[in-house]
Design a protein around this motif. Structure first.
Motif, mmCIF file in Angstrom:
data_model
loop_
_atom_site.group_PDB
_atom_site.id
_atom_site.type_symbol
_atom_site.label_atom_id
_atom_site.label_comp_id
_atom_site.label_asym_id
_atom_site.label_seq_id
_atom_site.Cartn_x
_atom_site.Cartn_y
_atom_site.Cartn_z
ATOM 1 N N VAL A 221 47.814 -25.671 23.976
ATOM 2 C CA VAL A 221 46.622 -25.875 23.935
ATOM 3 C C VAL A 221 45.799 -24.758 24.470
ATOM 4 O O VAL A 221 46.141 -24.290 25.410
ATOM 5 N N ALA A 222 44.661 -24.218 24.049
ATOM 6 C CA ALA A 222 43.869 -23.201 24.652
ATOM 7 C C ALA A 222 42.500 -23.622 24.670
ATOM 8 O O ALA A 222 41.861 -24.311 23.705
ATOM 9 N N ALA A 223 41.860 -23.191 25.706
ATOM 10 C CA ALA A 223 40.102 -23.408 25.793
ATOM 11 C C ALA A 223 39.573 -22.150 26.089
ATOM 12 O O ALA A 223 39.948 -21.493 27.017
ATOM 13 N N SER A 238 50.635 -25.993 28.219
ATOM 14 C CA SER A 238 51.840 -26.397 27.342
ATOM 15 C C SER A 238 52.121 -28.128 27.672
ATOM 16 O O SER A 238 52.370 -28.182 29.002
ATOM 17 N N ILE A 239 52.184 -28.619 26.985
ATOM 18 C CA ILE A 239 52.678 -30.220 27.162
ATOM 19 C C ILE A 239 54.029 -30.510 26.249
ATOM 20 O O ILE A 239 53.858 -30.333 25.177
ATOM 21 N N GLN A 240 54.928 -30.815 27.149
ATOM 22 C CA GLN A 240 56.379 -31.145 26.144
ATOM 23 C C GLN A 240 56.401 -32.505 25.587
ATOM 24 O O GLN A 240 55.622 -33.256 26.266
ATOM 25 N N ILE A 248 46.399 -36.365 23.707
ATOM 26 C CA ILE A 248 45.854 -34.772 23.285
ATOM 27 C C ILE A 248 44.306 -34.740 23.415
ATOM 28 O O ILE A 248 44.032 -33.552 24.097
ATOM 29 N N GLU A 249 43.656 -35.666 23.150
ATOM 30 C CA GLU A 249 42.156 -35.503 23.140
ATOM 31 C C GLU A 249 41.767 -35.590 24.713
ATOM 32 O O GLU A 249 40.890 -34.776 25.121
ATOM 33 N N GLU A 250 42.382 -36.260 25.379
ATOM 34 C CA GLU A 250 42.030 -36.245 26.963
ATOM 35 C C GLU A 250 42.339 -35.069 27.427
ATOM 36 O O GLU A 250 41.729 -34.237 28.302
#
Length: 267
Positions: A221-223, A238-240, A248-250
């Protein structure tokens, strides 16, 4: 066979129980019984074993007893439609926070209050996210030490949303390219890590929004880090595994908020 309404109550992912005006337990759904059994009270696993018991018999804390009595009185008098509060309910293995809500149970014939409905739901994930935003805001309010700030952001992302790795890519003033300024938790060598993260970071900056990409190991995810009118870079994490849509939304919401806070503090 249970009637449909009872089946619905038992299927809900929150604990629900009811008491009469004297505080005697009149019913409970399956989640409440299971929660009691999982937390050291196996004798309460079956509804027949606790129906009719007094709620007050299980409360030894005088202040908590008074809190419940005050809430029930407000509801009985019709001064509020419901009463709610958050409370810690940690186990030896983990910290947990729950939301308690109490509503009046009315007689359908005359509308008089004949009891109360108690419901509790585990809000630990959102509580951790809220704490992460507060803690990061405190860190950013101090003198800016970028490495320390980036470390704190990465730490809070791991704690709040289970991020396994975190990186910050800042825009170079010389050529507007991206340069990785901080990273932790990634296994790739620096060149391979740049190949992995730079396109995603560029995408977030171009869209001025959070972007995600599924990988073999999980999710990247990038912001964008936008301070005022200028975007100074992007944060990635990164989330494994395979997180749920809600998770994901949180994660996206928390990362976007921290990226924006950090950008404003740096600028």
């Amino acid at each position: 066979m249970l009637d449909f309404s009872r089946q619905v109550l038992d299927a809900l992912p929150l604990t629900i129980y009811t008491v009469d005006l004297e505080g005697r337990i009149t019913s409970a759904n399956r989640s409440w019984s299971q929660f009691a059994s999982d937390n050291g009270a196996p004798a309460l696993e079956h509804e027949s074993s606790f129906r009719g018991q007094s709620l007050w018999a299980s409360i030894s804390d005088p202040s908590y007893r008074q809190q419940l009595q005050d809430a029930m009185e407000l509801l009985r008098l019709g001064k509020v439609p419901r009463v709610s509060w958050e409370f810690p309910c940690s186990s030896p293995e983990e910290e947990r926070v729950f939301l308690m809500q109490i509503t009046p149970l009315r007689d359908p014939a005359d509308g008089q209050v004949v009891g109360y409905v108690f419901s509790t739901v585990d809000i630990t994930p959102s509580h951790r996210s809220r704490e992460a935003l507060i803690d990061t805001g405190i860190a950013l309010s101090r003198t800016i030490d970028l490495d320390r700030v980036f470390y704190e952001v990465g730490h809070q992302l791991g704690r709040a949303v289970g991020a396994d790795a975190f990186a910050v890519l800042l825009v170079r003033e010389s050529d507007a390219g991206l340069e990785r300024s901080y990273s932790t938790g990634y296994e790739e060598s620096p060149p391979l890590l740049d190949v992995r993260l730079t396109p995603l970071a560029h995408h977030a900056i171009e869209k001025l929004d959070v972007v995600s990409r599924v990988t073999e190991r999980g999710l990247d995810v990038a912001a964008p880090m936008r301070g005022g009118e200028r975007t100074i870079g992007a944060m990635t994490m990164s989330i494994q595994g395979q997180p749920s849509r809600q998770a994901i939304e949180e994660a996206q919401r928390v990362l976007a908020t921290l990226a924006a806070q950090t950008a404003v503090a740096i600028e």
